[in-house]
Write an enzyme that holds these catalytic residues in place. Structure first.
Site: not given
Lengths: 600, 249
Positions: A122, A235, A237, A251, A254, A311, A377, A412
């Site tokens: 990730f 954040q 995304h 969403l 990722e 991100r 997000h 994050r």
């Protein structure tokens, strides 16, 4: 006398039933505390179910070199060195045990070929680190915790919205709430209160967040006198759906990029290769061949594709492509997995993405690219907590999960939220149960306080004709989207702050049609108060931070300012207003600083 | 954008409620839930309905759309001819709270009574079980369940015959199957399935499988194997004889 309410007494009440709330309630209950769980929706529907990619934990099942130090370093650097180092350390150290505990409670994670928990790569994580279940890890986690909690006998109050945390003699003393179904009020007396209410994303137009994400916990804590920090860090995304219009914001995990998905602009260029920031230079693949070799499975000799940068970096890169005229048809970028993985692989590894695009956009991701763009997000900021116990600066009040702040700093990492929930959810439950033990009885809540809170919630019924709550909410979303979104500047933020003040006036004039029973118009009117509070916190903190860092980008201060790296903007209540002040966080102790400097 | 007609159930009981007609501007890609939200925002702010994720992941927005159990967030308006009136009513198998929100508390009761996960000791010192992908895939199918209760809603044992007290329904056979087929579980849920679950009442018409938005093969992969396990325990002729002779179960 006033309006009557149903009364309950508990040792510990937990507000919010996502991963953090459930885990906190499980722990408090295991410690022998009489525990209640209060949630705004039905049990099992909290935002955690939407988490897709996985939970980050240095289990070392894929690479023996992985350990808490590497995870700690990744988290701090991903947070642009702004995070709370002690929280990042605890999180990295305890996440593996919390994941294995879920397995002991029945979780069915995907497996490696030798039968251990499989981990996927990730963004921002040095090694393959996310324990996962296809692309529906959050659903698995919430079911496991839900079943565990229910079978422990925790009392659950579903579809109950908390409107006030009364503070008695300086200590949180319980909660005042209403049942959604009947509109009747509830009074909980408690020795300790845990907030696990999640985030604030419903104050923006384009968002992956549900109706519940109105920032209730942030606003309740502010009113209870607790400190909040980092509220400027939201954040966005990088990959939300953008077409058709009705799905905008939903969403796209990722995990698509983790499995090899690539980002392309309208010219067919893989633009992320030229978007690697200074801090991460040399850590990512520099050619398509190298990236392909990594995707093919050799994670030792090749570096990861630049699509797996953090991100904040990817979201801003997509924005830039659009500003410079290379955006996709509907103002985003193309995310292509079809050319990198077989149809069978895609259906197996990303089943819910395949389903989502097929059903909602008529796009077959095994054959065509997806069109994606940034979506609101997650909020890194929130209530300041003690890293060990998760107690807020208001005694007796605890916070965990998205509503708490510190772990993620300015940005994050994907996968660090699910692990955050279980690591700090457990600690908050433990902290609350311990704190409750010190009291013989829950503090008595003065009746007057209860009646004031109820009267405030019912006020919209007294406005005979006035504003529509949904319209005011939509106006707030439009304001935040245009003035306090992914890129910000002083003039825009000042407009946001005065716009919010004007919306407060409109919110005061909202009137409600119908009665109190299951009435979304009234529910939205009540939620608006929290939404306006968090919007103001976000805009004012964003105005104060005169630099760009992680999720906070200022057009008028485009660079990071090393002097502000360890500065946090602290928000407290000052009568009816908010007070903001800058405070320096303690520096990293030498042993942890060394990990950051020299690698783990 | 085009105007579309909707008929939506309004009221707090099936006896006194009625269908109310609305006209809404509808655009490209809209789903039924978008239309309901637009009606809420512009015409009927007190229109009750549940929703959360709007992406088919939470299972909150189940309703009968033109008589068929659907998730409103995953049902596109373009699936219906433009001149067709879309009728939205609350899930038939559950009591109405108000408008499209129903009382689904029986499902939470059922779940609370299911025998929980009973693990064998961990295989590794750190607490992990040794489980292979091919082993976990079977129960993983059942864990896709988003608890939308559309299968409960369509099941004739519940929808038509209202046997909620005797029959836990497809969703909870799926939930039982998670643990029954969990590679690390050592529990035996057959008595519960027979005595409390009423699994014998299911006559495998597969309606539940047809409506499942997660495409779980509820009947073939969960209910039938569970029925077989129950039959092995209670209806095996050798065991029957043994029970008769020894007087023990």
């Amino acid at each position: 006398m006033g309006i009557d309410c149903q009364r309950h007494e508990f040792d510990v009440i937990v507000i919010g039933a996502g991963g953090a709330g459930l885990r906190a309630a499980i722990e408090a209950s295991a410690q022998g505390a009489k525990t209640a769980l209060i949630c705004k929706s039905l049990l099992g529907k909290a935002h955690t179910v939407m988490a897709e990619g996985g939970a980050a934990a240095a289990l070392g099942n894929m690479r023996a070199e992985d350990n808490w130090r590497v995870h700690f370093r990744d988290t701090m650097r991903g947070g642009k060195m702004h995070g709370n180092w002690r929280m990042a350390q605890i999180h990295a150290q305890e996440a593996p045990d919390r994941i294995r505990e879920l397995e002991q409670w029945g979780a069915l994670f995907d497996r490696t070929h030798i039968g251990r928990i499989h981990q996927r790569p990730f963004g921002g994580h040095t090694y393959d680190r996310l324990a996962h279940v296809g692309d529906r890890t959050g659903l698995e986690m919430i079911r496991v915790l839900q079943d565990k909690g229910v079978h422990m006998g925790i009392e659950v109050f579903m579809e109950a919205t908390v409107i006030d945390i009364p503070v008695v003699d300086g200590r949180a003393a319980g909660a005042i709430a209403y049942w959604r179904e009947t509109g009747r009020f509830l009074l909980f007396s408690a020795k300790a209160v845990v907030l696990a209410t999640g985030g604030i994303g419903k104050a923006w137009q384009i968002t992956s967040n549900s109706w519940e994400y109105t920032g209730d916990g942030h606003a309740l804590a502010l009113r209870a006198g607790a400190e909040l920090i980092d509220m400027e860090f939201v954040q966005f995304h990088p990959t939300g759906m953008i077409w058709p219009p009705s799905v905008k914001g939903i969403l796209v995990t990722e995990g698509v990029r983790g499995e090899g998905g690539i980002l392309k602009n309208s010219e067919g260029e893989r633009f992320m290769f030229r978007c690697v920031p200074e801090m991460f230079k040399g850590e990512y693949a520099e050619t398509e061949e190298e990236a392909d070799a990594w995707v093919a499975g050799d994670h030792v000799n090749y570096r990861r594709p630049p699509e797996l940068l953090t991100r904040d970096v990817v979201a801003k890169a997509i924005m830039r492509e659009n500003e410079e005229g290379r955006g996709s048809e509907h103002g985003g970028a193309y995310l292509d997995i079809a050319s990198k993985r077989s149809a069978e692989d895609i259906r197996r590894k990303l089943p819910s993405m395949h389903h989502q695009f097929m059903e909602l956009a008529g796009v077959d991701i095994t054959r065509e690219p997806m069109e994606v763009g940034p979506t609101t997000h997650y909020v890194m900021g929130g209530i300041k907590v003690d890293p060990e116990t998760e107690e807020t600066t208001c005694p007796g009040l605890f916070a965990a999960g998205e509503v708490a702040a510190g772990l993620h700093g300015a940005n994050r990492l994907g996968g660090n939220s699910l692990s955050d929930l279980i690591v700090f959810g457990r600690r908050a439950g433990l902290g609350a149960a311990e704190s409750a033990k010190a009291l013989a009885k829950a503090p008595a809540i003065p009746e007057e306080r209860v009646q004031v809170a109820i009267a405030e919630a019912l006020r919209p019924f007294d406005n005979p004709s006035g504003e529509n709550a949904f319209e005011v909410q939509a106006a707030l979303q439009a304001l935040m989207q245009s003035k306090c979104s992914i890129v910000r500047d002083q003039a825009g933020l000042e407009e946001a702050i005065s716009g919010i003040a004007a919306l407060r006036e409109r919110a005061r004039r909202v009137s409600v049609q119908g009665n109190r029973e299951y009435n979304p118009g009234w529910n939205t009117a009540v939620d608006l108060r929290s939404q306006l509070d968090i919007a103001e916190m976000c805009a004012r903190a964003a105005l104060m931070r005169t630099e760009s860092r992680g999720g906070h980008t200022r057009l008028d201060h485009p660079d990071s300012d090393p002097a502000q790296e360890r500065i946090e903007n602290v928000i407290t209540r000052d009568g009816d207003a908010m007070r903001l002040e800058s405070r320096k966080q303690p520096d990293l102790p030498e042993d942890l600083a060394k990990i950051i400097r020299e690698g783990a | 954008m085009a105007l579309r007609k909707f008929r939506i159930f309004r009221g707090d009981s099936r006896e006194t409620g009625e269908l109310v007609e609305f006209e809404v501007e509808c655009g490209e890609g809209m789903v039924v839930l978008d239309a309901v939200h637009r009606i809420q925002a512009e015409q009927a702010p007190d229109l009750a309905c549940r929703w959360n994720c709007k992406a088919g992941k939470c299972g909150s927005c189940g309703a009968d759309v033109n008589g068929k159990p659907k998730l409103m967030c995953m049902t596109r308006l373009s699936d219906y001819p433009e001149d067709e009136v879309i009728t939205i009513t609350p899930m038939r198998a559950f009591p109405v709270i108000r408008d499209l929100a129903t009382d689904v508390s029986i499902n939470y009761e059922n779940n609370r009574r299911l025998p929980h996960f009973q693990p064998r000791p961990a295989d590794f010192e750190d607490g992990e079980f040794r489980m292979y992908q091919w082993e976990v895939e079977r129960p993983q199918e059942f864990r896709k369940c988003i608890e939308c209760f559309l299968c409960q809603n369509v099941c004739h044992v519940l929808r038509t015959h209202d046997k909620h007290q005797e029959f836990i329904g497809p969703a909870f056979f799926v939930r039982t199957a998670v643990y029954e087929m969990h590679p690390a579980d050592v529990g035996d849920r057959r008595e519960h399935l027979k005595e409390h679950g009423g699994i014998g009442l299911c006559n495998i018409t597969k309606c539940c499988t047809e409506v499942c938005p997660e495409k779980i093969k509820i009947t073939d992969n969960a209910i039938i194997p569970l029925k077989e396990r129950v039959a092995d325990k209670y209806y095996d002729p050798l065991r029957w004889l043994l029970r008769k002779l020894t007087g023990r179960g």
